[in-house]
Motif scaffolding. Structure first.
Motif, PDB file in Angstrom:
ATOM      1  N   GLY A  60       0.816  -1.207   0.000  1.00 20.76           N
ATOM      2  CA  GLY A  60       0.000   0.000   0.000  1.00 20.76           C
ATOM      3  C   GLY A  60       0.849   1.255   0.000  1.00 20.76           C
ATOM      4  N   PHE A  61       1.948   1.246   0.760  1.00 24.56           N
ATOM      5  CA  PHE A  61       2.859   2.393   0.770  1.00 24.56           C
ATOM      6  C   PHE A  61       3.444   2.623  -0.617  1.00 24.56           C
ATOM      7  CE2 PHE A  61       7.277   3.833   0.869  1.00 24.56           C
ATOM      8  CZ  PHE A  61       7.124   5.086   1.451  1.00 24.56           C
ATOM      9  N   SER A  78      -5.886   5.019   2.286  1.00 25.51           N
ATOM     10  CA  SER A  78      -6.669   4.442   1.185  1.00 25.51           C
ATOM     11  C   SER A  78      -5.844   3.440   0.388  1.00 25.51           C
ATOM     12  CB  SER A  78      -7.174   5.541   0.255  1.00 25.51           C
ATOM     13  OG  SER A  78      -8.088   6.390   0.924  1.00 25.51           O
ATOM     14  N   CYS A  79      -4.580   3.780   0.155  1.00 25.79           N
ATOM     15  CA  CYS A  79      -3.712   2.891  -0.633  1.00 25.79           C
ATOM     16  C   CYS A  79      -3.409   1.600   0.118  1.00 25.79           C
ATOM     17  CB  CYS A  79      -2.419   3.619  -0.998  1.00 25.79           C
ATOM     18  SG  CYS A  79      -2.670   4.974  -2.183  1.00 25.79           S
ATOM     19  N   ILE A  80      -3.242   1.689   1.428  1.00 24.96           N
ATOM     20  CA  ILE A  80      -3.083   0.466   2.215  1.00 24.96           C
ATOM     21  C   ILE A  80      -4.358  -0.369   2.131  1.00 24.96           C
ATOM     22  CG2 ILE A  80      -2.836  -0.416   4.568  1.00 24.96           C
ATOM     23  CD1 ILE A  80      -0.899   1.871   5.109  1.00 24.96           C
ATOM     24  N   ASP A 110     -12.210   6.212  -6.248  1.00 26.54           N
ATOM     25  CA  ASP A 110     -11.635   7.277  -5.435  1.00 26.54           C
ATOM     26  C   ASP A 110     -11.123   8.445  -6.264  1.00 26.54           C
ATOM     27  OD1 ASP A 110     -12.220   5.886  -3.169  1.00 26.54           O
ATOM     28  OD2 ASP A 110     -10.204   5.113  -2.841  1.00 26.54           O
ATOM     29  N   GLY A 111     -11.356   8.400  -7.573  1.00 25.50           N
ATOM     30  CA  GLY A 111     -11.012   9.539  -8.417  1.00 25.50           C
ATOM     31  C   GLY A 111      -9.668   9.449  -9.101  1.00 25.50           C
ATOM     32  N   ARG A 331     -14.638  -1.286   3.846  1.00 32.98           N
ATOM     33  CA  ARG A 331     -14.651  -0.399   2.679  1.00 32.98           C
ATOM     34  C   ARG A 331     -16.041  -0.376   2.046  1.00 32.98           C
ATOM     35  NH1 ARG A 331     -11.312   2.745  -1.159  1.00 32.98           N
ATOM     36  NH2 ARG A 331     -13.024   3.436  -2.467  1.00 32.98           N
ATOM     37  N   ARG A 332     -16.678  -1.519   1.916  1.00 28.79           N
ATOM     38  CA  ARG A 332     -18.006  -1.586   1.312  1.00 28.79           C
ATOM     39  C   ARG A 332     -19.033  -0.878   2.178  1.00 28.79           C
ATOM     40  NH1 ARG A 332     -18.403  -5.449  -2.796  1.00 28.79           N
ATOM     41  NH2 ARG A 332     -20.472  -4.562  -3.115  1.00 28.79           N
TER      42      ARG A 332
END
Length: 339
Positions: A60-61, A78-80, A110-111, A331-332
């Protein structure tokens, strides 16, 4: 992923897991295993769990680090989350095919631009495989005799795994280096699907394809012109891979064992991973456990082989899969509340 396909993957995963549990538990004494697990030191167990969590979080990092360089919107947390989602879907689908599509889905929501996200995930995948190839080749060149002695009948599987990883790295590099070729391939695929009447002809789809490839080309150019950032990801990937190899060493120390060096245990665990990494089975279940028993039979002595297998495999796959499931569910639920 369609509900029917998702259900099929889940059932396949559960069947493989059930057969794996039967294979590794058959003929074992549960009480003896329980006593051995109860005597494992708590701190090494925590260290092993931290190694497993670091393995997923480090990906994720790296996703965040590359996306940040492209001016993307997603934060580190978010990335993690993308990494845990990828681990979960990779763990329940054959050949880990479900991970990246689901990561792309959430990154797009997430854009983030699809082209940027695709290149970032492909870069992480290429470097991940590249590190495995370098590690595997290094073991083969500088640790060949001990490797042959420990792997015995599994040496052919190790060589096959190393070859498949080399082939995949070469293929991914070709795709990244030649976006024009990728566009021609996608165009031919699109025309073939139209010819088979699986898709309707669409000028809008053609335009979207052109825009995607243009964005993809720009993102690839960014990576080629930011070599320091890519080199940093390579170094981080070596740490990430090393963490899951060191996990077995902590399990070894947790059982109070001594006599085998940390280097030997780490290299043997790396050998198991390289051998099974490309197998088309969810989480490489079954073969991983069998190979572990053969490779570590002389390392975990005194009836500790099976308990060590349950702890090692439990942490580096099932524990992480459970955590990843919880992150995916969270997340869902967050998405539903935001609607």
């Amino acid at each position: 992923m369609m509900p029917g396909k998702r259900l099929g993957n889940a059932l396949f995963f559960l069947c493989v897991m059930g057969l794996t549990f039967y294979a590794v538990l058959h003929g074992q004494d549960p009480a003896q295993i329980g006593r051995a697990l109860a005597h494992m030191s708590f701190l090494p167990l925590c260290a092993a769990a931290c190694c497993g969590l670091f393995f997923v979080c480090a990906e994720g990092f790296m996703i965040w680090y590359l996306l940040k360089g492209m001016g993307a919107r997603s934060g580190l947390a978010s990335c993690i989350g993308y990494s845990f989602v990828g681990f979960f879907y990779s763990g329940i689908t054959p050949s880990a095919t479900g991970g990246q599509p689901m990561q792309l889905y959430y990154m797009k929501k997430d854009g983030n631009r699809l082209s940027d996200s695709s290149v970032v995930l492909m870069t992480v995948a290429v470097i991940y495989k590249f590190v495995l190839v370098v590690t595997g080749a290094g073991i083969l060149l500088f640790w060949y005799q001990p490797l042959c002695a420990r792997l015995n009948g599994y040496l052919a599987l190790y060589l096959l795994g190393l070859f498949l990883n080399v082939a995949l790295v070469a293929l991914l590099l070709c795709v990244m280096a030649a976006p024009g070729g990728m566009y021609r391939l996608l165009s031919r695929l699109e025309r073939g699907l139209v010819h088979l009447k699986l898709l309707k002809a669409s000028a809008q789809r053609e335009q979207k394809l052109l825009e995607f490839v243009d964005g993809y080309r720009n993102a690839v150019h960014f990576l080629w012109t930011h070599k320091k950032r890519v080199c940093a990801v390579v170094l981080c990937t070596f740490l990430q891979r090393g963490s899951v190899f060191f996990l077995t060493w902590f399990v070894y120390r947790g059982f109070g064992l001594a006599g085998s060096s940390m280097t030997e245990i780490v290299l043997l665990q790396a050998s198991v991973y390289i051998a099974v990494d490309m197998l088309p089975v969810p989480g490489a279940q079954g073969i991983t456990e069998l190979m572990y028993q053969a490779v570590f039979a002389d390392i975990f002595t005194g009836q500790l082989l099976m308990p060590s297998l349950y702890v090692t495999r439990g942490i580096n796959f099932y524990f992480l899969l459970l955590v990843s499931l919880l992150v995916t569910i969270a997340r869902r639920l967050t998405e539903k509340k935001a609607r």
